[in-house]
Write a protein that holds these residues in place. Structure first.
Motif, PDB file in Angstrom:
ATOM      1  N   GLU A 168      -3.871   3.095  -1.466  1.00  0.00           N
ATOM      2  CA  GLU A 168      -4.135   3.085  -0.216  1.00  0.00           C
ATOM      3  C   GLU A 168      -4.275   0.975  -0.003  1.00  0.00           C
ATOM      4  N   TYR A 185       5.144   6.738  -3.933  1.00  0.00           N
ATOM      5  CA  TYR A 185       5.172   8.272  -2.648  1.00  0.00           C
ATOM      6  C   TYR A 185       4.254   9.473  -3.516  1.00  0.00           C
ATOM      7  N   GLY A 188       0.453   8.291  -3.451  1.00  0.00           N
ATOM      8  CA  GLY A 188       0.230   8.103  -2.361  1.00  0.00           C
ATOM      9  C   GLY A 188       0.057   6.546  -1.758  1.00  0.00           C
ATOM     10  N   ILE A 189       0.746   5.884  -2.428  1.00  0.00           N
ATOM     11  CA  ILE A 189       1.099   4.219  -1.811  1.00  0.00           C
ATOM     12  C   ILE A 189       1.718   4.679  -0.056  1.00  0.00           C
ATOM     13  N   ARG A 190       1.210   4.707   0.393  1.00  0.00           N
ATOM     14  CA  ARG A 190       1.951   5.092   2.012  1.00  0.00           C
ATOM     15  C   ARG A 190       2.678   4.421   2.856  1.00  0.00           C
ATOM     16  N   ASN A 191       2.016   3.039   2.608  1.00  0.00           N
ATOM     17  CA  ASN A 191       2.345   1.616   2.964  1.00  0.00           C
ATOM     18  C   ASN A 191       3.890   1.094   1.690  1.00  0.00           C
ATOM     19  N   LYS A 192       5.329   1.097   2.552  1.00  0.00           N
ATOM     20  CA  LYS A 192       5.839   1.220   1.445  1.00  0.00           C
ATOM     21  C   LYS A 192       6.912   0.241   2.227  1.00  0.00           C
ATOM     22  N   TYR A 206      10.976  10.250   1.704  1.00  0.00           N
ATOM     23  CA  TYR A 206      10.333   8.924   1.374  1.00  0.00           C
ATOM     24  C   TYR A 206       9.130   8.428   2.134  1.00  0.00           C
ATOM     25  N   GLU A 207       9.471   8.539   2.720  1.00  0.00           N
ATOM     26  CA  GLU A 207       7.928   7.057   4.168  1.00  0.00           C
ATOM     27  C   GLU A 207       8.053   6.190   3.955  1.00  0.00           C
ATOM     28  N   TYR A 208       8.813   5.119   3.788  1.00  0.00           N
ATOM     29  CA  TYR A 208       8.993   4.060   3.977  1.00  0.00           C
ATOM     30  C   TYR A 208       9.865   2.886   4.820  1.00  0.00           C
TER      31      TYR A 208
END
Length: 223
Positions: A168, A185, A188-192, A206-208
Motif C-alpha cells: 500500500e 494486483y 495488493g498494490i492497489r495503486n498502479k 486489474y484496476e489501474y
C-alpha cells in the motif's frame, strides 16, 4: 487520465519498455531480413517475446535469457542462431536510451516523490541505462539482486523488503501487463499506472490508471 488522490511513499517503475525505449525488434531484424518473409518476421518477433517470458520464470543472467530464447525461436523457424546475432542482441540492451516523454517529466516527479526502479535486468544493464533517465532514484533494484524476474512475486517481495515497505506504500508504473500490472494486483498494490506503450492490451479488471505519456501521470498527480 483521472486525478490520482493517493500520495504514495514511493513511486516504483519498471525500466525497460516503460522508461527506456525497448528496441528488441530493431536489434533482431537485421539478422532476419532476407531469411524470413515479412509475415514470418512478425511471427518470429512474437514468438521470441513469448520465449523470453518463458525463460524468465527461472532466474538466469539476462544475457543468458536472451541467448536461450533467441536460440529456441530460431529452432522453431528452422534457422541457425548466429553468434553475431546473439552478440548484437545482448549488446544492444546496454545502448538504449529513454522514451522521448521520460526525462523532463521523470525529473519533475522526483522533486516530489522518492523514485524506485524494479527491473527485469542485471545490475550492469541498469548501471548503463539509469543515468540516461535524467532523474535521481532512491533505489535501483534488479532481477539479479532479487534472484527472480517479474512476474515472479519474489521480485516484488524483494522490493518490499529492501525498502521496509508494504504494497500500500507504492504507486507502481509499468508498460507491461503480464510482467508488472497483473502480479502487482495479485500482491495488493492497489495503486498502479499502465503506461501504454503498445505492448499489451488494456485489462480493466486489474484496476489501474491508464496513461499515454509520463506527463499525463504528472498531471494526474497534480505536479
Amino acid at each position: 487520465m483521472p486525478e490520482i488522490r493517493f500520495r504514495p511513499k514511493y513511486i516504483s517503475f519498471d525500466c525497460y519498455g516503460t522508461l527506456i525505449h525497448f528496441q528488441m525488434r530493431e536489434a533482431v531484424e537485421p539478422f532476419l531480413i532476407g531469411r524470413l518473409a515479412p509475415a514470418e518476421l512478425d511471427r518470429f518477433i512474437a514468438v521470441f517475446r513469448a520465449y523470453r517470458f518463458d525463460e524468465i520464470l527461472e532466474y538466469a543472467p539476462y544475457d543468458q535469457i536472451l541467448e536461450s530464447s533467441y536460440r529456441r525461436t530460431c529452432r522453431r523457424f528452422g534457422l541457425d542462431a548466429e553468434a553475431a546475432a546473439i552478440k548484437a542482441i545482448t549488446t544492444a540492451v546496454l545502448n538504449w536510451g529513454p522514451h522521448p516523454d521520460v526525462p523532463g517529466p521523470l525529473a519533475k516527479i522526483a522533486e516530489h516523490f522518492p523514485l524506485v526502479i524494479l527491473s527485469n535486468a542485471d545490475d550492469r544493464h541498469l548501471a548503463a541505462s539509469v543515468p540516461r533517465l535524467g532523474a535521481p532514484f532512491h533505489a535501483v533494484l534488479s532481477a539479479e539482486q532479487a534472484g527472480a524476474y517479474k512476474p515472479r512475486l519474489q521480485a516484488f517481495e524483494y522490493m518490499f523488503n529492501a525498502l521496509d515497505a508494504a504494497p500500500e506504500d507504492f504507486l507502481h508504473i509499468s508498460s507491461h501487463q503480464r510482467y508488472d500490472i497483473i502480479p502487482a494486483y495479485d500482491l495488493g498494490i492497489r495503486n498502479k499506472v499502465y503506461l501504454d506503450r503498445g505492448y499489451d492490451p488494456e485489462l480493466p479488471p486489474y484496476e489501474y490508471f491508464s496513461a499515454r505519456t509520463l506527463a499525463d501521470v504528472n498531471t494526474a498527480l497534480g505536479i
